[in-house]
Design a protein around this motif. Structure first.
Motif, PDB file in Angstrom:
ATOM      1  N   LEU A 203      29.530  36.511  32.067  1.00 25.17           N
ATOM      2  CA  LEU A 203      30.936  36.199  32.243  1.00 25.17           C
ATOM      3  C   LEU A 203      31.725  37.430  31.821  1.00 25.17           C
ATOM      4  CD1 LEU A 203      32.636  33.665  33.041  1.00 25.17           C
ATOM      5  CD2 LEU A 203      32.994  33.302  30.589  1.00 25.17           C
ATOM      6  N   VAL A 204      32.585  37.921  32.712  1.00 28.20           N
ATOM      7  CA  VAL A 204      33.246  39.210  32.511  1.00 28.20           C
ATOM      8  C   VAL A 204      34.765  39.044  32.566  1.00 28.20           C
ATOM      9  CG1 VAL A 204      33.532  41.548  33.436  1.00 28.20           C
ATOM     10  CG2 VAL A 204      31.289  40.435  33.516  1.00 28.20           C
ATOM     11  N   THR A 205      35.470  39.714  31.666  1.00 26.89           N
ATOM     12  CA  THR A 205      36.931  39.659  31.698  1.00 26.89           C
ATOM     13  C   THR A 205      37.467  40.302  32.969  1.00 26.89           C
ATOM     14  OG1 THR A 205      37.074  41.726  30.446  1.00 26.89           O
ATOM     15  CG2 THR A 205      37.162  39.681  29.185  1.00 26.89           C
ATOM     16  N   GLY A 206      38.449  39.638  33.580  1.00 26.05           N
ATOM     17  CA  GLY A 206      39.057  40.113  34.821  1.00 26.05           C
ATOM     18  C   GLY A 206      38.902  39.091  35.920  1.00 26.05           C
TER      19      GLY A 206
ATOM     20  N   GLN B  32      44.459  39.171  37.343  1.00 25.89           N
ATOM     21  CA  GLN B  32      44.502  40.590  36.976  1.00 25.89           C
ATOM     22  C   GLN B  32      44.180  41.506  38.158  1.00 25.89           C
ATOM     23  OE1 GLN B  32      42.355  38.447  34.822  1.00 25.89           O
ATOM     24  NE2 GLN B  32      44.326  37.931  33.880  1.00 25.89           N
ATOM     25  N   GLY B  33      44.237  40.971  39.360  1.00 28.72           N
ATOM     26  CA  GLY B  33      44.040  41.799  40.540  1.00 28.72           C
ATOM     27  C   GLY B  33      42.612  41.893  41.029  1.00 28.72           C
ATOM     28  N   ILE B  34      41.681  41.139  40.410  1.00 30.95           N
ATOM     29  CA  ILE B  34      40.309  41.081  40.916  1.00 30.95           C
ATOM     30  C   ILE B  34      40.314  40.006  41.991  1.00 30.95           C
ATOM     31  CG2 ILE B  34      37.868  40.970  40.295  1.00 30.95           C
ATOM     32  CD1 ILE B  34      39.539  43.048  38.722  1.00 30.95           C
ATOM     33  N   VAL B  35      40.646  40.396  43.188  1.00 30.08           N
ATOM     34  CA  VAL B  35      40.960  39.475  44.275  1.00 30.08           C
ATOM     35  C   VAL B  35      39.810  38.505  44.545  1.00 30.08           C
ATOM     36  CG1 VAL B  35      41.725  39.352  46.682  1.00 30.08           C
ATOM     37  CG2 VAL B  35      42.388  41.304  45.255  1.00 30.08           C
ATOM     38  N   ARG B  36      40.154  37.244  44.828  1.00 29.02           N
ATOM     39  CA  ARG B  36      39.135  36.211  45.022  1.00 29.02           C
ATOM     40  C   ARG B  36      38.105  36.574  46.087  1.00 29.02           C
ATOM     41  NH1 ARG B  36      41.311  29.970  44.546  1.00 29.02           N
ATOM     42  NH2 ARG B  36      40.801  29.757  42.338  1.00 29.02           N
ATOM     43  N   ALA B  37      38.546  37.288  47.111  1.00 30.79           N
ATOM     44  CA  ALA B  37      37.630  37.651  48.193  1.00 30.79           C
ATOM     45  C   ALA B  37      36.488  38.545  47.726  1.00 30.79           C
ATOM     46  CB  ALA B  37      38.404  38.359  49.307  1.00 30.79           C
ATOM     47  N   LEU B  38      36.609  39.139  46.538  1.00 26.35           N
ATOM     48  CA  LEU B  38      35.559  40.028  46.039  1.00 26.35           C
ATOM     49  C   LEU B  38      34.326  39.271  45.568  1.00 26.35           C
ATOM     50  CD1 LEU B  38      37.809  42.521  44.034  1.00 26.35           C
ATOM     51  CD2 LEU B  38      36.819  42.843  46.311  1.00 26.35           C
ATOM     52  N   GLY B  39      34.469  37.968  45.291  1.00 26.04           N
ATOM     53  CA  GLY B  39      33.317  37.168  44.901  1.00 26.04           C
ATOM     54  C   GLY B  39      32.268  37.143  45.993  1.00 26.04           C
ATOM     55  N   ASN B  40      31.015  37.415  45.645  1.00 27.05           N
ATOM     56  CA  ASN B  40      29.888  37.489  46.590  1.00 27.05           C
ATOM     57  C   ASN B  40      30.009  38.654  47.573  1.00 27.05           C
ATOM     58  OD1 ASN B  40      28.648  35.138  45.537  1.00 27.05           O
ATOM     59  ND2 ASN B  40      29.911  33.832  46.852  1.00 27.05           N
TER      60      ASN B  40
ATOM     61  N   MET C 199      40.584  32.680  37.488  1.00 27.81           N
ATOM     62  CA  MET C 199      41.878  33.278  37.175  1.00 27.81           C
ATOM     63  C   MET C 199      41.753  34.487  36.252  1.00 27.81           C
ATOM     64  SD  MET C 199      45.314  31.592  35.482  1.00 27.81           S
ATOM     65  CE  MET C 199      45.738  30.673  36.967  1.00 27.81           C
ATOM     66  N   ASP C 200      40.943  34.375  35.208  1.00 30.11           N
ATOM     67  CA  ASP C 200      40.873  35.437  34.206  1.00 30.11           C
ATOM     68  C   ASP C 200      39.481  36.028  34.016  1.00 30.11           C
ATOM     69  OD1 ASP C 200      43.652  35.247  33.411  1.00 30.11           O
ATOM     70  OD2 ASP C 200      43.120  33.367  32.436  1.00 30.11           O
ATOM     71  N   VAL C 201      38.483  35.505  34.712  1.00 30.38           N
ATOM     72  CA  VAL C 201      37.111  35.980  34.558  1.00 30.38           C
ATOM     73  C   VAL C 201      36.387  35.950  35.899  1.00 30.38           C
ATOM     74  CG1 VAL C 201      36.860  35.284  32.138  1.00 30.38           C
ATOM     75  CG2 VAL C 201      36.300  33.664  33.964  1.00 30.38           C
ATOM     76  N   CYS C 202      35.280  36.647  35.945  1.00 31.77           N
ATOM     77  CA  CYS C 202      34.368  36.533  37.077  1.00 31.77           C
ATOM     78  C   CYS C 202      32.944  36.550  36.542  1.00 31.77           C
ATOM     79  CB  CYS C 202      34.597  37.642  38.102  1.00 31.77           C
ATOM     80  SG  CYS C 202      34.282  39.301  37.496  1.00 31.77           S
ATOM     81  N   VAL C 203      31.989  36.257  37.406  1.00 30.74           N
ATOM     82  CA  VAL C 203      30.584  36.188  37.018  1.00 30.74           C
ATOM     83  C   VAL C 203      29.826  37.315  37.715  1.00 30.74           C
ATOM     84  CG1 VAL C 203      28.487  34.778  36.996  1.00 30.74           C
ATOM     85  CG2 VAL C 203      30.728  33.691  36.710  1.00 30.74           C
ATOM     86  N   VAL C 204      28.985  38.001  36.952  1.00 29.17           N
ATOM     87  CA  VAL C 204      28.199  39.112  37.481  1.00 29.17           C
ATOM     88  C   VAL C 204      26.723  38.817  37.273  1.00 29.17           C
ATOM     89  CG1 VAL C 204      27.641  41.559  37.190  1.00 29.17           C
ATOM     90  CG2 VAL C 204      30.027  40.793  37.075  1.00 29.17           C
ATOM     91  N   ASP C 205      25.920  39.031  38.311  1.00 30.83           N
ATOM     92  CA  ASP C 205      24.470  38.866  38.221  1.00 30.83           C
ATOM     93  C   ASP C 205      23.875  40.130  37.608  1.00 30.83           C
ATOM     94  OD1 ASP C 205      21.779  38.366  38.513  1.00 30.83           O
ATOM     95  OD2 ASP C 205      21.914  37.765  40.617  1.00 30.83           O
ATOM     96  N   LEU C 206      23.290  39.999  36.416  1.00 27.16           N
ATOM     97  CA  LEU C 206      22.714  41.160  35.722  1.00 27.16           C
ATOM     98  C   LEU C 206      21.369  41.569  36.293  1.00 27.16           C
ATOM     99  CD1 LEU C 206      23.573  40.252  32.031  1.00 27.16           C
ATOM    100  CD2 LEU C 206      24.827  41.749  33.587  1.00 27.16           C
ATOM    101  N   GLN C 207      20.748  40.685  37.071  1.00 27.55           N
ATOM    102  CA  GLN C 207      19.470  40.976  37.714  1.00 27.55           C
ATOM    103  C   GLN C 207      18.444  41.466  36.689  1.00 27.55           C
ATOM    104  OE1 GLN C 207      21.428  43.557  40.616  1.00 27.55           O
ATOM    105  NE2 GLN C 207      21.083  42.026  42.208  1.00 27.55           N
ATOM    106  N   ASP C 208      17.809  42.591  36.934  1.00 29.02           N
ATOM    107  CA  ASP C 208      16.716  43.029  36.055  1.00 29.02           C
ATOM    108  C   ASP C 208      17.195  43.757  34.807  1.00 29.02           C
ATOM    109  OD1 ASP C 208      17.667  45.220  37.375  1.00 29.02           O
ATOM    110  OD2 ASP C 208      15.709  45.998  37.981  1.00 29.02           O
ATOM    111  N   SER C 209      18.528  43.851  34.620  1.00 28.61           N
ATOM    112  CA  SER C 209      19.027  44.586  33.455  1.00 28.61           C
ATOM    113  C   SER C 209      19.394  43.675  32.297  1.00 28.61           C
ATOM    114  CB  SER C 209      20.263  45.403  33.847  1.00 28.61           C
ATOM    115  OG  SER C 209      21.348  44.540  34.157  1.00 28.61           O
ATOM    116  N   ALA C 210      19.163  42.381  32.414  1.00 26.51           N
ATOM    117  CA  ALA C 210      19.660  41.411  31.439  1.00 26.51           C
ATOM    118  C   ALA C 210      19.257  41.729  30.004  1.00 26.51           C
ATOM    119  CB  ALA C 210      19.175  40.009  31.811  1.00 26.51           C
TER     120      ALA C 210
END
Length: 230
Positions: free
Chosen positions: A135-138, A142-150, A169-180
């Motif tokens: 879970l990442v701030t932004g 804050q301008g991280i447009v919804r269309a950027l998801g996926n 609204m204030d966060v997005c989710v990032v897949d860490l993949q093999d770097s977790a």
């Protein structure tokens, strides 16, 4: 109101902006566009930098801002057409100059995600294999447009990782993949700018969203916590 600690940071490099201003002015331009709070970089700070780089006239949004800018020893106007290339000035993708702004979020938490499990509103992303997400701030506030998801990526420890699911609204989710295993809570996440692999990510944002690069950076820079660096 969103707490300051949960907002992305807009790291603005005075040196990079000075480089861009000098390069742009060398091509013969005389009027720099500082509207939109200098595209989210901060109009008063940007005015001082471009002045020192040899630019003496700037275009601003209104008379009140013009009065403030004149206090920095610049001629400010509220109409006309800027002839200094804003892409070069601010180091936007494709300009050949260094990005003046780097937008940085922060990892709030991480959690394992099993194959078939979904994330965020509407479950628009399901993991194809076991992984870990952050879970990442932004978010879209804050301008991280919804269309950027996926559809877009961020930089974590020098590697691009996908934004997955719907941007909130204030966060997005990032897949860490093999770097977790190597990523800790509180680690920086670069949305765009800097010198790494996300340097020109704004060009991808423009392709995904249909919005202009200047529009995207203005909103993101204006909504973030701005920090000026040398």
């Amino acid at each position: 109101m969103t707490p300051t600690g949960s907002l992305p940071r807009a790291l603005v490099s005075a040196g990079a902006l000075r480089e861009g201003a000098g390069e742009a002015a060398a091509h013969g331009g005389e009027l720099a566009d500082l509207r939109g709070d200098a595209l989210g970089h901060g109009v008063l700070q940007a005015a001082a930098v471009v002045r020192d780089a040899g630019v003496h006239t700037v275009l601003v949004d209104d008379a009140d801002i013009a009065d403030l800018v004149r206090g920095h020893g610049l001629h400010a106007v509220t109409s006309g057409e800027a002839d200094i290339d804003s892409s070069v000035l601010y180091g936007l993708p494709g300009s050949g100059t260094t990005p003046a702004m780097q937008l940085v979020g922060r990892i709030v938490s991480t959690k394992p995600l099993r194959a078939g499990e979904a994330v965020s509103y509407g479950y628009r992303h399901r993991a194809s294999a076991d992984t870990t997400v952050a879970l990442v701030t932004g978010g879209y506030a804050q301008g991280i447009v919804r269309a950027l998801g996926n559809s877009a990526h961020v930089e974590i420890d020098g590697v691009l990782r996908p934004i997955v699911g719907r941007v909130a609204m204030d966060v997005c989710v990032v897949d860490l993949q093999d770097s977790a295993a190597d990523v800790a809570t509180g680690a920086d996440v670069v949305y765009f700018g800097g010198s790494g692999v996300a340097r020109d990510a704004l060009a991808d944002w423009a392709d995904v969203t249909g919005l202009g690069i200047a529009e995207l950076i203005t909103v993101a820079g204006s909504k973030a916590v701005r920090e000026w660096t040398r």
